[in-house]
Scaffold this active site. Structure first.
Site, mmCIF file in Angstrom:
data_model
loop_
_atom_site.group_PDB
_atom_site.id
_atom_site.type_symbol
_atom_site.label_atom_id
_atom_site.label_comp_id
_atom_site.label_asym_id
_atom_site.label_seq_id
_atom_site.Cartn_x
_atom_site.Cartn_y
_atom_site.Cartn_z
ATOM 1 N N SER A 198 2.854 1.324 11.342
ATOM 2 C CA SER A 198 2.974 0.562 10.106
ATOM 3 C C SER A 198 4.075 -0.493 10.208
ATOM 4 C CB SER A 198 3.204 1.527 8.937
ATOM 5 O OG SER A 198 3.016 0.892 7.702
ATOM 6 N N ASP A 293 -7.679 2.344 5.296
ATOM 7 C CA ASP A 293 -6.302 1.841 5.281
ATOM 8 C C ASP A 293 -6.304 0.391 4.825
ATOM 9 O OD1 ASP A 293 -3.688 1.044 5.788
ATOM 10 O OD2 ASP A 293 -3.684 1.676 7.882
ATOM 11 N N HIS A 323 -4.081 5.690 6.218
ATOM 12 C CA HIS A 323 -2.775 5.229 6.679
ATOM 13 C C HIS A 323 -1.799 6.411 6.705
ATOM 14 C CE1 HIS A 323 0.136 1.921 7.264
ATOM 15 N NE2 HIS A 323 0.988 2.743 6.682
#
Length: 355
Positions: A198, A293, A323
């Site tokens: 991320s 996601d 995610h």
């Protein structure tokens, strides 16, 4: 108003979570609800069940609207979903000097890996606002053990106390430290990868780009796990999965507001590396996305841009996951399976880098 996660002792929450994931699959399905299908994908039962439990508990990344409280909440939830400490992995606490001071970092050395070993410089996720070495401890351990590498996990500075570009500066300093102290760390300077999930994936991609365009050493490999790579546009997946799949639009807006000072150029290559004028010459990359996601499409667009620039790249979409799945490895199932695939790709990437 307090949430269930604030009212119930952590030990009881962890026990309840483990018990739920140990139930027979038909019972889990009844708790999770009917299968969720979006964009020709079906959400894994493991992910749907976890989302249901998060919803019942009131878990939210940005709902507290207080970075300090949000960090504490992530630490608590990570301790429940990461699972038992992965062994045998030897750890060593380090201080990395930077132009602005120094950073905490942790070096992970799996049993059986001898010097000079390959190294992954790892940047944790959390929207540049939350997360730390401890929240990603078992992730780093799994990557080290299954990937056959040493892992240097970095506590870069967080916003809003230290907004952009502080995290980028720290990420660059950490890579340069690893390369410059290779002998001390017992690593091979020719086999140093950068990676992260991320926000950490963003930092890894930026480090690879900045060092390749610079005059110093560059990484041998990039491990980009559902990276954020474009602040300038809203890809379709941001709307498809804007709510209900762990990372929400509200979360992303909150992180961005805290990370970026007013007036920041969102096309800056240190933010939106997808918009960089030149991606040629970058190290080989393994890009991982999750089907459910909001960041899926921009991660896949970055893999496409790397391929167009003749950079060796492999793209792996985990179509049934959400995610943050690497942080849920303690729950087993698809979370552990997908993260093990990432570890295998890391091992392969750094093995090929040594040839």
């Amino acid at each position: 108003m307090t949430t269930l996660t604030q009212r119930v002792p952590l030990g009881a929450q962890a026990a309840g979570l483990r018990a739920t994931f140990a139930l027979p699959r038909p019972v889990q399905r009844r708790i999770a609800g009917k299968p969720v299908r979006v964009d020709s994908q079906e959400l894994a039962l493991d992910a749907q069940l976890l989302l249901r439990l998060f919803d019942l508990s009131g878990m939210s990344l940005s709902g507290l609207n207080d970075p300090v409280a949000a960090r504490a909440q992530l630490d608590a939830s990570s301790s429940m979903t990461a699972g038992p400490t992965i062994q045998p992995v030897i750890t060593r606490e380090l201080r990395i000097p930077t132009p602005d001071g120094s950073l905490d970092a942790r070096l992970y050395s799996p049993a059986g890996v001898t010097a000079p070993a390959p190294l992954l410089v790892f940047y944790h996720g959390g929207g540049w606002v939350i997360g730390n070495v401890d929240s990603h401890d078992n992730v780093a351990r799994l990557l080290a053990k299954q990937g056959g590498v040493r892992v240097l996990s970095v506590n870069y500075r967080l916003a809003p106390e230290n907004p952009f570009p502080a995290a980028v500066d720290d990420a660059l300093a950490s890579f340069e430290y690893a390369h410059g102290h290779a002998a001390e760390l017992g690593i091979d300077p020719a086999r140093i990868a950068v990676g992260g999930d991320s926000a950490g994936g963003n930092l890894a991609a930026v480090v690879a780009h900045q060092t390749t365009r610079g005059k110093g050493p560059a990484p041998a490999f990039q491990l980009l796990i559902y990276p954020a790579v474009d602040f300038t546009t809203r890809a379709p997946s941001r709307d498809l999965f804007a709510d209900g799949f762990f990372l929400t639009r509200e979360d992303m807006d909150w992180f961005e507001d805290l990370y970026l000072p007013a007036g920041t150029d969102k096309a800056d290559e240190r933010l939106s590396v997808l918009r960089a004028a030149d991606l040629s010459g970058l190290p080989p990359a393994y890009v991982v996305t999750a089907g459910f996601d909001p960041l899926r499409d921009e991660g896949e667009a970055y893999a496409g841009a790397l391929n167009k620039a003749n950079v060796p790249v492999a793209l792996s979409r985990q179509p049934d996951l959400i995610h943050g799945f690497v942080n849920f490895i303690g729950l087993g199932g698809r979370f552990r399976e997908a993260t093990s695939e990432i570890s295998a790709a890391l091992r392969t990437g750094l093995t090929l880098a040594g040839r």
